[in-house]
Motif scaffolding. Structure first.
Motif, PDB file in Angstrom:
ATOM      1  N   LYS A  64       0.800  -1.124   0.163  1.00 29.63           N
ATOM      2  CA  LYS A  64      -0.078  -0.067  -0.042  1.00 29.63           C
ATOM      3  C   LYS A  64       0.822   1.407  -0.025  1.00 29.63           C
ATOM      4  CE  LYS A  64      -3.767   2.120   2.582  1.00 29.63           C
ATOM      5  NZ  LYS A  64      -4.530   2.119   3.882  1.00 29.63           N
ATOM      6  N   ALA A  65       1.798   1.328   0.875  1.00 26.42           N
ATOM      7  CA  ALA A  65       2.658   2.429   0.982  1.00 26.42           C
ATOM      8  C   ALA A  65       3.660   2.551  -0.321  1.00 26.42           C
ATOM      9  CB  ALA A  65       3.610   2.389   2.243  1.00 26.42           C
ATOM     10  N   ASP A  66       3.976   1.425  -0.974  1.00 27.79           N
ATOM     11  CA  ASP A  66       4.756   1.684  -2.093  1.00 27.79           C
ATOM     12  C   ASP A  66       3.718   1.996  -3.281  1.00 27.79           C
ATOM     13  OD1 ASP A  66       7.232   0.720  -3.579  1.00 27.79           O
ATOM     14  OD2 ASP A  66       5.706  -0.599  -4.664  1.00 27.79           O
ATOM     15  N   ASN A  67       2.633   1.667  -3.337  1.00 29.10           N
ATOM     16  CA  ASN A  67       1.809   1.953  -4.426  1.00 29.10           C
ATOM     17  C   ASN A  67       1.799   3.636  -4.192  1.00 29.10           C
ATOM     18  OD1 ASN A  67       1.478  -0.343  -5.674  1.00 29.10           O
ATOM     19  ND2 ASN A  67      -0.358  -0.861  -4.460  1.00 29.10           N
ATOM     20  N   GLU A  68       1.489   4.165  -2.964  1.00 29.50           N
ATOM     21  CA  GLU A  68       1.238   5.640  -2.777  1.00 29.50           C
ATOM     22  C   GLU A  68       2.466   6.317  -3.314  1.00 29.50           C
ATOM     23  OE1 GLU A  68      -1.222   8.689  -1.821  1.00 29.50           O
ATOM     24  OE2 GLU A  68      -1.844   6.410  -1.758  1.00 29.50           O
ATOM     25  N   ILE A  69       3.572   5.818  -2.654  1.00 30.59           N
ATOM     26  CA  ILE A  69       4.950   6.628  -3.158  1.00 30.59           C
ATOM     27  C   ILE A  69       5.208   6.696  -4.461  1.00 30.59           C
ATOM     28  CG2 ILE A  69       6.605   4.812  -2.708  1.00 30.59           C
ATOM     29  CD1 ILE A  69       6.985   8.470  -1.590  1.00 30.59           C
ATOM     30  N   ARG A  70       4.795   5.743  -5.334  1.00 31.47           N
ATOM     31  CA  ARG A  70       4.972   5.571  -6.681  1.00 31.47           C
ATOM     32  C   ARG A  70       4.094   6.820  -7.270  1.00 31.47           C
ATOM     33  NH1 ARG A  70       7.583   1.419  -8.800  1.00 31.47           N
ATOM     34  NH2 ARG A  70       8.067  -0.471  -7.536  1.00 31.47           N
ATOM     35  N   LYS A  71       2.971   6.925  -6.724  1.00 30.98           N
ATOM     36  CA  LYS A  71       1.920   7.854  -7.031  1.00 30.98           C
ATOM     37  C   LYS A  71       2.784   9.478  -6.937  1.00 30.98           C
ATOM     38  CE  LYS A  71      -2.274   5.319  -6.783  1.00 30.98           C
ATOM     39  NZ  LYS A  71      -3.517   5.394  -5.880  1.00 30.98           N
ATOM     40  N   ILE A  72       3.432   9.604  -5.830  1.00 26.87           N
ATOM     41  CA  ILE A  72       3.760  10.715  -5.582  1.00 26.87           C
ATOM     42  C   ILE A  72       5.085  10.947  -6.144  1.00 26.87           C
ATOM     43  CG2 ILE A  72       5.000  11.944  -3.662  1.00 26.87           C
ATOM     44  CD1 ILE A  72       3.260  10.421  -1.633  1.00 26.87           C
ATOM     45  N   GLU A  73       5.793   9.834  -6.542  1.00 26.28           N
ATOM     46  CA  GLU A  73       7.107  10.214  -7.183  1.00 26.28           C
ATOM     47  C   GLU A  73       6.823  10.725  -8.865  1.00 26.28           C
ATOM     48  OE1 GLU A  73       9.963   7.179  -5.019  1.00 26.28           O
ATOM     49  OE2 GLU A  73       8.966   6.584  -6.608  1.00 26.28           O
ATOM     50  N   ASN A  74       5.595  10.210  -9.476  1.00 24.81           N
ATOM     51  CA  ASN A  74       5.250  10.347 -10.611  1.00 24.81           C
ATOM     52  C   ASN A  74       4.587  11.561 -10.913  1.00 24.81           C
ATOM     53  OD1 ASN A  74       6.056   7.864 -11.495  1.00 24.81           O
ATOM     54  ND2 ASN A  74       4.216   6.946 -11.107  1.00 24.81           N
ATOM     55  N   LYS A  75       4.186  12.440  -9.631  1.00 19.27           N
ATOM     56  CA  LYS A  75       3.774  13.792 -10.097  1.00 19.27           C
ATOM     57  C   LYS A  75       4.471  14.916 -10.092  1.00 19.27           C
ATOM     58  CE  LYS A  75       0.864  13.721  -6.349  1.00 19.27           C
ATOM     59  NZ  LYS A  75      -0.063  14.074  -5.502  1.00 19.27           N
TER      60      LYS A  75
END
Length: 764
Positions: free
Chosen positions: A676-687
């Motif tokens: 869950k945390a990995d998915n969230e950080i990926r989203k943040i990194e892609n923004k």
């Protein structure tokens, strides 16, 4: 002695120079002078002589009259002096002087006469009083002596009453006191008689001396009699006191000895106590015999005193009678006690002797009953022993037995109950009854043995026939594979018969030993030959019977159990832990439980096989007992080993499964959070980074805090991993790799969050 004055003017009165004096003066003067001369002459010639009281009285009267005349002459003298004083001036000096001297001479002479007469009268008065007192005292002393003599004669020293003697001693002491007082009178009389005899007439002096001598003799007799009487009283009192003391001493001694010989001595419980009592009374009897001489002498002395009648005789007689009675009663009592305890002691000794004699006889009876045994002997020997025992019992009289208990009853009646003797007597009674009972049993046994001896031959013949028949039966059964389980009734009957004949063989063997122990070697040898033949055939038959007794289901069950255990042993390897998947472990656990159930199900059958197999070995029902024992031991060891392995595997698999499921749950929790945390950080990194980054920074900060909290979860994973690795007894690398990989991913996530946080901070 007075010296009368001379008259120097004797012729003066005739002189003319005195003519002027009155006539009566001259007459008075002349009469006075004449009276003086007469009296003086009389006094000079008269001497004091004591003749008797009458003469003394006459003399006293004369001198009293003269003394009275002297008083009259003194009056005349006073008149002369008065007249002369009136005429002195009228007379010449020389005449007056001579007249004065003459009158002075008359005056002095008159005074001397008066004094002489007074002294002479006083002396006669003294002599009169002394003589009167002397004669009165003599009479008083004589009267006292006459009165004392009956008192001395009345003193009886034969009295045996101390009170009477003490009263007599008191009266004697009073008499001695009177004597001491009277001695003063005697001494005075002896002195007075000396004084009286100096002026006394010779006859009177001789009379007084004789009277005094007689009085002194009587007095000396009284003195000596009084002393003797006093000594006799004291001796009698002392003798009586000694007599009474000796009587009292004997009475006290008798009283003390009475205490040593009470009416009831109490029961006797010990043999020494009986001996002590007998010795005690024999000693007391000896003491009484030794005292008898003293008592006799004392009674003899008392009766001698009683031979003189006295007021105290009844009391002394009563004391003597009491003494004799008490001594005689004590002596009779002690003699009775000595006789009593002598009889008791003799009875007890007789009882002991009888008890010893009867015990000796019982020892002989016991030897005849128990020391010899004719079991299995020839009938003739048994008959001889029977006759000997019967004679020994019947010829012994029961008189001593009855007398012993009669003596015991007599002793009990006299309170003599000695526990040791009673115990011996009771033991004797029990032994008597027991041995007689044993003897009668032995007689019965011997009678039975005579018939049993003949009966044994029939039993031996019957056994040979039974063994022949049984051997044929067992051969037929074994040939047809028929065993005891197949025909239980027949097998039970054979067991009973085998036991009976085995006991019969033992009885024969016992008889052989009995015969040998009594040196009956020939009879023992003959019987032993028959026993050897019987025993050999019986042993061979018994081997066949044991084979017949072997259980019929033993072999099939033994083979089945062995096969099941082999199959379980082949499947045990599937229980080894090789996976970290709890589902795989669960399947292994289920297989383990199946094996465990199989072992539990066959446990009773395995135990039956083991128990039956060992019974076959013990009963010698197998031709190869050692091989069967080895196989049974292997089966038991295999079952126990498999049971231990399966039980251990069951516990191991159950524990590993539980810990793996906990590990999986903890791992899944961390991994799900990571995804869950990995998915969230990926989203943040892609923004693109915007200026409004507060929400992003807060999320990063919260997520990093959650990562720190996961340290406890990772610690739990490590502990579970260590526990599982330990329980599995082998390394499960995949389990460790999973934990390491997950930790690496979390650490990488934390670095990414940190990097993102720094980028956001820079672009603010």
């Amino acid at each position: 002695m007075y010296l009368f004055h001379s008259d120097p003017t004797a012729n003066l009165s005739t002189s003319t120079s005195l003519s002027s004096l009155p006539t009566n003066f001259m007459d008075t003067q002349r009469n006075l002078r004449q009276w003086l001369e007469d009296v003086e002459q009389s006094l000079l010639t008269d001497k004091v002589r004591v003749v008797d009281l009458q003469a003394i009285g006459a003399k006293k009267k004369i001198y009293k009259d003269l003394l009275d005349q002297t008083l009259e002459q003194e009056i005349c003298m006073e008149q002369l002096n008065m007249t002369a004083r009136d005429h002195y001036p009228k007379l010449a000096v020389d005449t007056s002087r001579r007249l004065q001297e003459e009158l002075k001479n008359y005056q002095d002479r008159l005074y001397d006469v008066k004094m002489f007469l007074s002294e002479r009268l006083a002396k006669y008065n003294r002599v009169d009083k002394t003589l009167s007192d002397f004669e009165r005292s003599i009479d008083e002393v004589k009267l006292w002596i006459r009165n004392v003599q009956p008192r001395l004669n009345a003193t009886d020293t034969s009295y045996s009453d101390s009170r009477v003697l003490e009263n007599q001693l008191g009266r004697s002491q009073i008499l001695q006191h009177e004597i001491r007082e009277m001695q003063i009178t005697i001494n005075r009389l002896n002195k007075d008689v000396v004084d009286l005899t100096q002026d006394a007439d010779e006859n009177l002096a001789r009379q007084l001396r004789e009277e005094m001598r007689e009085l002194n003799e009587s007095w000396s007799h009284i003195i000596s009699s009084t002393k003797v009487n006093s000594k006799n009283i004291q001796d009698a009192l002392k003798r009586n006191k000694v007599l009474q003391e000796e009587i009292q001493e004997l009475e006290d001694w008798i009283t003390d000895k009475e205490r040593e010989a009470p009416a009831d001595d109490g029961p006797i419980f010990y043999q020494d106590q009986l001996r002590e009592r007998l010795d005690q009374y024999q000693k007391l009897q000896t003491e009484l015999n030794l005292k008898e001489h003293t008592v006799r002498n004392l009674v003899l002395q008392g009766r001698q005193d009683l031979s003189n009648p006295s007021p105290s005789a009844p009391e002394l007689a009563q004391n003597l009678e009491t003494l004799i009675s008490n001594y005689t009663n004590l002596q009779k009592k002690v003699d009775t006690k000595v006789m009593f305890y002598t009889d008791i002691h003799e009875l007890h000794e007789e009882l002991k002797n009888l008890l010893h004699q009867e015990n000796v006889w019982l020892d002989g009876l016991q030897n005849k009953v128990f020391s010899s045994s004719n079991n299995g002997a020839d009938a003739e020997e048994i008959s001889e022993e029977l006759d000997t025992l019967e004679r020994f019992v019947k010829t012994h009289s029961k008189t001593n037995y009855e007398k012993m208990f009669e003596i015991s009853d007599r002793l009990q009646a006299t309170k003599v109950s000695i526990p040791a003797t009673n115990s011996q007597l009771n033991q004797f009674r029990i032994r008597w009854e027991q041995l007689h009972d044993d003897a009668f049993k032995k007689l019965h046994t011997l009678n039975s043995q005579i018939s049993d001896y003949q009966h044994m031959g029939h039993q031996i013949t019957a056994m040979f026939e039974w063994m022949k028949h049984t051997d044929n039966t067992l051969n037929a059964r074994l040939k047809d594979d028929v065993y005891a389980d197949d025909v239980p009734g027949e097998a039970e009957k054979l067991i009973i018969e085998f036991n009976q004949y085995e006991a019969f063989l033992r009885s024969i063997d016992d008889k052989i030993h009995a015969l040998r122990s009594t040196a009956k070697t020939e009879a023992a040898k003959r019987l032993e030959q028959q026993l050897v033949l019987l025993r050999n055939q019986f042993l061979q038959l018994h081997i066949k019977f044991r084979q017949f007794q072997k259980p019929s289901d033993f072999e099939p069950k033994f083979a089945k159990m062995r096969q099941i255990l082999i199959e379980i042993e082949h499947n045990v390897h599937i229980l080894d832990v090789r996976s970290d998947d709890p589902d795989v472990i669960h399947n292994q656990l289920e297989n383990c439980l199946k094996l465990y159930k199989t072992l539990s199900d066959i446990k009773s059958e395995v135990e039956y096989v083991i128990r039956t197999g060992r019974g076959i070995v013990e009963k010698k029902q197998s031709d190869e007992p050692h091989d069967l024992t080895r196989q049974i031991d292997q089966l038991k060891a295999q079952y126990n080993n498999l049971g231990s392995k399966v039980s251990g595997a069951k516990n191991q698999l159950d524990s590993i499964e539980r810990h793996l499921r906990k590990f999986r749950k903890e791992y899944s929790h961390i991994h799900e959070w990571f995804v869950k945390a990995d998915n969230e950080i990926r989203k943040i990194e892609n923004k693109q980074i915007s200026k409004n980054t507060k929400e992003e920074i807060d999320w990063i900060r919260a997520t990093r805090n959650d990562i720190k909290k996961l340290e406890g979860n990772f610690e739990t994973l490590k502990n579970l991993e260590r526990t599982i690795q330990k329980e599995a007894d082998r390394p499960l690398t995949s389990l460790h790799d999973k934990a390491i990989e997950l930790k690496r991913q979390i650490d990488q996530l934390d670095r990414r969050l940190k990097d993102r946080s720094e980028i956001v901070e820079v672009n603010k």
